[in-house]
Scaffold this motif. Structure first.
Motif, mmCIF file in Angstrom:
data_model
loop_
_atom_site.group_PDB
_atom_site.id
_atom_site.type_symbol
_atom_site.label_atom_id
_atom_site.label_comp_id
_atom_site.label_asym_id
_atom_site.label_seq_id
_atom_site.Cartn_x
_atom_site.Cartn_y
_atom_site.Cartn_z
ATOM 1 N N LYS A 4 15.658 5.169 14.342
ATOM 2 C CA LYS A 4 16.556 5.892 13.329
ATOM 3 C C LYS A 4 17.476 6.364 13.528
ATOM 4 C CE LYS A 4 13.918 6.899 8.813
ATOM 5 N NZ LYS A 4 12.919 7.155 8.724
ATOM 6 N N ASP A 146 14.515 -2.085 4.953
ATOM 7 C CA ASP A 146 13.253 -2.560 4.512
ATOM 8 C C ASP A 146 13.450 -1.279 3.323
ATOM 9 O OD1 ASP A 146 11.014 -2.459 2.687
ATOM 10 O OD2 ASP A 146 9.801 -2.531 4.647
ATOM 11 N N THR A 148 11.331 -0.480 0.731
ATOM 12 C CA THR A 148 10.145 -0.518 0.133
ATOM 13 C C THR A 148 9.334 0.745 1.374
ATOM 14 O OG1 THR A 148 9.104 -2.430 1.119
ATOM 15 C CG2 THR A 148 9.820 -3.004 -0.810
ATOM 16 N N GLY A 150 7.956 0.480 4.161
ATOM 17 C CA GLY A 150 7.073 -0.466 4.159
ATOM 18 C C GLY A 150 6.139 -0.760 3.948
ATOM 19 N N LYS A 151 6.245 -0.815 2.242
ATOM 20 C CA LYS A 151 5.100 -1.621 1.161
ATOM 21 C C LYS A 151 5.377 -2.906 1.172
ATOM 22 C CE LYS A 151 5.039 3.241 -0.740
ATOM 23 N NZ LYS A 151 6.027 3.514 -1.733
ATOM 24 N N ASP A 153 4.874 -7.042 1.427
ATOM 25 C CA ASP A 153 4.053 -7.906 2.278
ATOM 26 C C ASP A 153 4.458 -9.241 2.278
ATOM 27 O OD1 ASP A 153 1.640 -9.476 3.635
ATOM 28 O OD2 ASP A 153 0.767 -8.572 1.873
ATOM 29 N N SER A 160 11.310 -4.792 10.591
ATOM 30 C CA SER A 160 12.905 -4.381 10.347
ATOM 31 C C SER A 160 13.303 -3.681 11.052
ATOM 32 C CB SER A 160 12.449 -3.812 9.083
ATOM 33 O OG SER A 160 12.221 -2.807 9.342
ATOM 34 N N SER A 163 12.974 1.257 8.041
ATOM 35 C CA SER A 163 12.041 1.370 6.691
ATOM 36 C C SER A 163 12.177 2.629 6.456
ATOM 37 C CB SER A 163 10.441 0.467 7.153
ATOM 38 O OG SER A 163 9.825 0.818 5.982
ATOM 39 N N GLU A 165 12.350 4.700 2.113
ATOM 40 C CA GLU A 165 12.107 4.408 0.897
ATOM 41 C C GLU A 165 12.810 4.692 0.081
ATOM 42 O OE1 GLU A 165 7.981 5.556 -2.179
ATOM 43 O OE2 GLU A 165 7.556 5.522 -0.168
#
Length: 194
Positions: A4, A146, A148, A150-151, A153, A160, A163, A165
């Motif tokens: 990361k 991403d 989101t 990881g939210k 679907d 990804s 990820s 937020e």
């Protein structure tokens, strides 16, 4: 596998993460924008990130990589290169996502749908529908970013490179609007408001 920390280093070096008041392709507002197109200005970055994404699908028998224009044209190419398969892209014609340029999906083809950055996943869902309508099998969705956390679907394997937020708001509930900061639309798709 990329760490990361390395992905964030690439995003910073490439000038991808921007701060301000942005109108996203989804129509939502955000104080941060990820201009993932900047990743593809430097082949060193795009190769490293797309190779990391392709690695996550190496055992999924992918036969074709497809992404929506404009953001995922180069990405689809680079991911497909690492998987050793064909690639192409969808385009909007009169606001509707479609296949053009003689691109054709054979029934039963295992397809990886890719996108550079996702907030609501609208474009990816449109591409998935095109694949399904042609008789293809959506074997996965691959993202560089991403937004989101990881939210999201898509009902299939999702991977990804990173990820995170990143807050986004409906325009009527946007706290940044209340500050009077000018709204910038850096994306490639025109939003039609009712």
């Amino acid at each position: 596998m990329l760490t990361k920390e390395r992905v964030l280093e690439i995003l910073k070096e490439a000038g991808v993460l921007q701060e301000g008041h942005f109108l996203l392709t989804s129509g939502r507002h955000s104080d941060r924008y990820l201009q993932c197109a900047k990743i593809f200005q430097n082949t060193r970055y795009s190769e490293e990130l797309c190779a990391a994404l392709a690695e996550q699908f190496k055992d999924d028998n992918i036969q074709l990589v497809i992404g929506p224009a404009m953001g995922a044209v180069q990405m689809a190419y680079e991911v497909s290169r690492h998987l050793g398969v064909e690639n192409f892209f969808t385009e909007r014609v009169d606001g509707k996502m479609t296949l053009r340029r003689g691109f054709h999906i054979e029934p039963g083809t295992r397809v990886l749908c890719v996108e550079d950055v996702v907030t609501t996943g609208g474009s990816v869902k449109e591409v998935m529908e095109i694949v399904k309508e042609a008789g293809g099998v959506v074997a996965g969705v691959g993202l560089i970013v991403d937004r989101t956390g990881g939210k999201i679907d898509f009902g299939t394997k999702l991977a990804s490179v990173i990820s995170m937020e990143v807050a986004s708001y409906e325009p009527e509930n946007c706290p940044i609007c209340k500050t009077g900061a000018p709204l910038v639309k850096p994306g490639s798709r025109n939003i039609k408001k009712a």
